[in-house]
Scaffold this motif. Structure first.
Motif, short mmCIF file in Angstrom:
data_model
loop_
_atom_site.label_atom_id
_atom_site.label_comp_id
_atom_site.label_asym_id
_atom_site.label_seq_id
_atom_site.Cartn_x
_atom_site.Cartn_y
_atom_site.Cartn_z
N GLU A 45 -51.50 -23.33 -0.52
CA GLU A 45 -50.22 -24.02 -0.51
C GLU A 45 -49.96 -24.62 -1.88
N PRO A 46 -48.73 -24.64 -2.32
CA PRO A 46 -48.45 -25.30 -3.60
C PRO A 46 -48.76 -26.79 -3.46
N HIS A 47 -49.51 -27.29 -4.44
CA HIS A 47 -49.96 -28.69 -4.42
C HIS A 47 -48.81 -29.60 -4.79
N ALA A 48 -48.75 -30.74 -4.15
CA ALA A 48 -47.74 -31.73 -4.49
C ALA A 48 -47.94 -32.16 -5.94
N SER A 49 -46.90 -32.64 -6.53
CA SER A 49 -46.97 -33.03 -7.93
C SER A 49 -48.07 -34.06 -8.15
N ILE A 50 -49.03 -33.72 -9.00
CA ILE A 50 -50.16 -34.61 -9.27
C ILE A 50 -49.69 -35.81 -10.07
N ASP A 51 -48.62 -35.66 -10.83
CA ASP A 51 -48.13 -36.77 -11.65
C ASP A 51 -47.75 -37.98 -10.79
N GLN A 52 -47.39 -37.75 -9.52
CA GLN A 52 -47.04 -38.87 -8.66
C GLN A 52 -48.27 -39.74 -8.37
N LYS A 53 -49.46 -39.15 -8.31
CA LYS A 53 -50.66 -39.88 -7.97
C LYS A 53 -51.34 -40.51 -9.17
N ILE A 54 -51.02 -40.09 -10.39
CA ILE A 54 -51.67 -40.61 -11.59
C ILE A 54 -51.04 -41.94 -11.97
N LYS A 55 -51.90 -42.96 -12.06
CA LYS A 55 -51.43 -44.29 -12.45
C LYS A 55 -51.38 -44.38 -13.96
N SER A 56 -50.46 -45.16 -14.45
CA SER A 56 -50.38 -45.36 -15.89
C SER A 56 -51.42 -46.38 -16.31
#
Length: 189
Positions: free
Chosen positions: A37-48
């Motif tokens: 399955e296409p993975h959800a955007s990882i950028d949403q989970k990465i904290k700044s």
């Protein structure tokens, strides 16, 4: 006789030569890759960098199944903190070289920042590279060191937490070894 030898040679070559040039494992991986399955955007989970508040925030989300993770996705701990800092232009470990434009003196030493109880600094002399690297060890109890080659003075500036919470600063009876400097009269200091 000639035919027997050539038949043997052909049989040897045929036994060594692989029948299938492509392995079957690659085909199986390609077949399974269609079902990922296409993975959800990882950028949403990465904290700044500014969102990091505790050690639990320094664990990456990991990679999507069937993909190779990037350094940002798989890094944890101090490595992750360093990568997030570099993405925002913050040098976490301050890896710049020490000030070599002058010779450190007791009144105006070259400052070496440290977040730990001990710090090592390498002196290459003044002017720069005038002697081989001499490593000097500084600690919170003994923050100043003088290079025996060129005489430049370095001072450790402690920038870590003031109380480490362990409650034992006696180092279990460890006493710093005495040197010639311990026997110099105080008025010569």
């Amino acid at each position: 006789m000639f035919l027997q030898r050539s038949a043997l040679a052909v049989a040897r070559r045929a036994a060594v030569s692989p029948v299938a040039r492509r392995t079957f494992a690659v085909s199986a991986i390609r077949r399974d890759a269609k079902n990922v399955e296409p993975h959800a955007s990882i950028d949403q989970k990465i904290k700044s960098f500014n969102d990091i508040k505790s050690e639990a925030d320094l664990v990456g989300p990991g990679a999507a199944p069937g993909t190779v993770p990037t350094d940002l996705e798989q890094s944890t701990g101090l490595e992750r903190l360093e990568i997030l800092g570099k993405m925002e232009g913050v040098d976490i470990f301050d890896m710049r070289p020490l000030d070599a434009s002058r010779k450190g003196t007791i009144d105006n030493p070259i400052l070496v920042k440290s977040a730990g109880d001990e710090q090592y600094a390498g002196c290459t002399g003044y002017p720069a590279d005038s002697h081989i690297v001499t490593w000097l060890g500084m600690s919170r109890e003994r923050p100043m060191e003088r290079c025996p080659e060129c005489g430049s003075v370095y001072k450790m500036e402690y920038v870590g937490p003031q109380d480490d919470g362990h409650g034992h600063h006696d180092h279990h009876g460890y006493e710093e070894p005495k040197t010639f400097a311990n026997y110099v009269k105080p008025e010569y200091w």
